[in-house]
Design a protein around this motif. Sequence first.
Motif, PDB file in Angstrom:
ATOM      1  N   UNK A 123       5.329 -15.910  -3.179  1.00  0.00           N
ATOM      2  CA  UNK A 123       4.757 -15.139  -2.065  1.00  0.00           C
ATOM      3  C   UNK A 123       4.040 -13.934  -2.665  1.00  0.00           C
ATOM      4  N   UNK A 124       2.895 -14.198  -3.296  1.00  0.00           N
ATOM      5  CA  UNK A 124       2.190 -13.143  -4.014  1.00  0.00           C
ATOM      6  C   UNK A 124       1.743 -12.005  -3.105  1.00  0.00           C
ATOM      7  N   UNK A 125       1.387 -12.309  -1.870  1.00  0.00           N
ATOM      8  CA  UNK A 125       0.918 -11.253  -0.971  1.00  0.00           C
ATOM      9  C   UNK A 125       1.979 -10.180  -0.757  1.00  0.00           C
ATOM     10  N   UNK A 126       3.233 -10.577  -0.721  1.00  0.00           N
ATOM     11  CA  UNK A 126       4.305  -9.595  -0.531  1.00  0.00           C
ATOM     12  C   UNK A 126       4.896  -9.111  -1.852  1.00  0.00           C
ATOM     13  N   UNK A 127       4.718  -9.889  -2.923  1.00  0.00           N
ATOM     14  CA  UNK A 127       5.309  -9.514  -4.204  1.00  0.00           C
ATOM     15  C   UNK A 127       4.481  -8.460  -4.943  1.00  0.00           C
ATOM     16  N   UNK A 128       3.161  -8.610  -4.928  1.00  0.00           N
ATOM     17  CA  UNK A 128       2.313  -7.689  -5.703  1.00  0.00           C
ATOM     18  C   UNK A 128       2.566  -6.214  -5.366  1.00  0.00           C
ATOM     19  N   UNK A 171      -6.529 -18.088  -9.341  1.00  0.00           N
ATOM     20  CA  UNK A 171      -6.807 -17.006 -10.283  1.00  0.00           C
ATOM     21  C   UNK A 171      -7.697 -15.939  -9.644  1.00  0.00           C
ATOM     22  N   UNK A 172      -8.740 -16.382  -8.952  1.00  0.00           N
ATOM     23  CA  UNK A 172      -9.625 -15.417  -8.277  1.00  0.00           C
ATOM     24  C   UNK A 172      -8.844 -14.602  -7.253  1.00  0.00           C
ATOM     25  N   UNK A 220      -7.991 -10.498  -6.975  1.00  0.00           N
ATOM     26  CA  UNK A 220      -8.235  -9.710  -5.764  1.00  0.00           C
ATOM     27  C   UNK A 220      -6.982  -8.940  -5.348  1.00  0.00           C
ATOM     28  N   UNK A 221      -5.837  -9.602  -5.401  1.00  0.00           N
ATOM     29  CA  UNK A 221      -4.582  -8.939  -5.026  1.00  0.00           C
ATOM     30  C   UNK A 221      -4.243  -7.809  -5.992  1.00  0.00           C
ATOM     31  N   UNK A 262     -14.937  -9.169 -10.854  1.00  0.00           N
ATOM     32  CA  UNK A 262     -14.480  -8.232  -9.824  1.00  0.00           C
ATOM     33  C   UNK A 262     -14.287  -6.814 -10.366  1.00  0.00           C
ATOM     34  N   UNK A 263     -14.635  -6.615 -11.626  1.00  0.00           N
ATOM     35  CA  UNK A 263     -14.505  -5.289 -12.210  1.00  0.00           C
ATOM     36  C   UNK A 263     -13.075  -4.841 -12.420  1.00  0.00           C
TER      37      UNK A 263
END
Length: 256
Positions: free
Chosen positions: A22-27, A47-48, A52-53, A103-104
């Motif tokens: 659950x990367x959205x909540x883990x990051x 990866x993209x 972004x996250x 994405x810099x």
Amino acid sequence: MTTTIDLNADAGESFGRWRLGDDDRLFPQVSSVNVACGWHAGDPATMRRSVELARTHDVALGAHPGFPDLAGFGRRPIGFSPQQAADACLYQLGALRAFADAQGVPVTHVKPHGAFYGLTARDGEVAAAVGEAVRAVDPDLIVVLLAGPTADAVAARGVRVAREAFADLDYRDDGTIIIEPDPAAKDPHACAEQAMAILAGEVTSTEGHAVPVRADSICLHGDRPNAVDIARAIRQRFAAEGVEVARMARVLARRG
């Protein structure tokens, strides 16, 4: 007791329509992430999205190169020579850097995954080859290795090394970790206790003995079913004890 530490997570390990973690909540809970680069897990879109996250949540972005073993999630051993290990590492690092450059977002570190990580812990020549290959790309890149003699030896070669310990894995008496092929949920509070023990300089092995650990970064695994709960428990315990969570580059700078 150490009062500043990096908290990192292995992430970006979904593949196609199959979601893992659950990367959205883990990051938001960590200071650094290690993103799969397509060999053991991950794909271009994942990866993209991981880049972004990392940008959105302002966490340090690292490459997580593994063995070419999608079916086994990179946790099955493969006999890499030092040169093969270096080549595999650079190949996967280059893939992530392309997405990051677009994405810099800087790639700050490289951490081998699973059985590849275990190989670097056991084989000093492989660890040195990986470290020197990464340094040749950029001497400011950090190589993340298991805290112990091999990491110390690679650092002595002039490679920028972050020594890592694990909040959610068990240790043997010799300081090596027990890698689970298919991680199950773990008690978040027990993982937080182990994280605090690492800050104090030792963990308890499965045999019940104290194992000395000197770590710059503490890892938890994003593919563990309750990884977010574990991360939150660790952060809450750190906050209660006055421990600062910072990117590994900052931790290394403070320790000279």
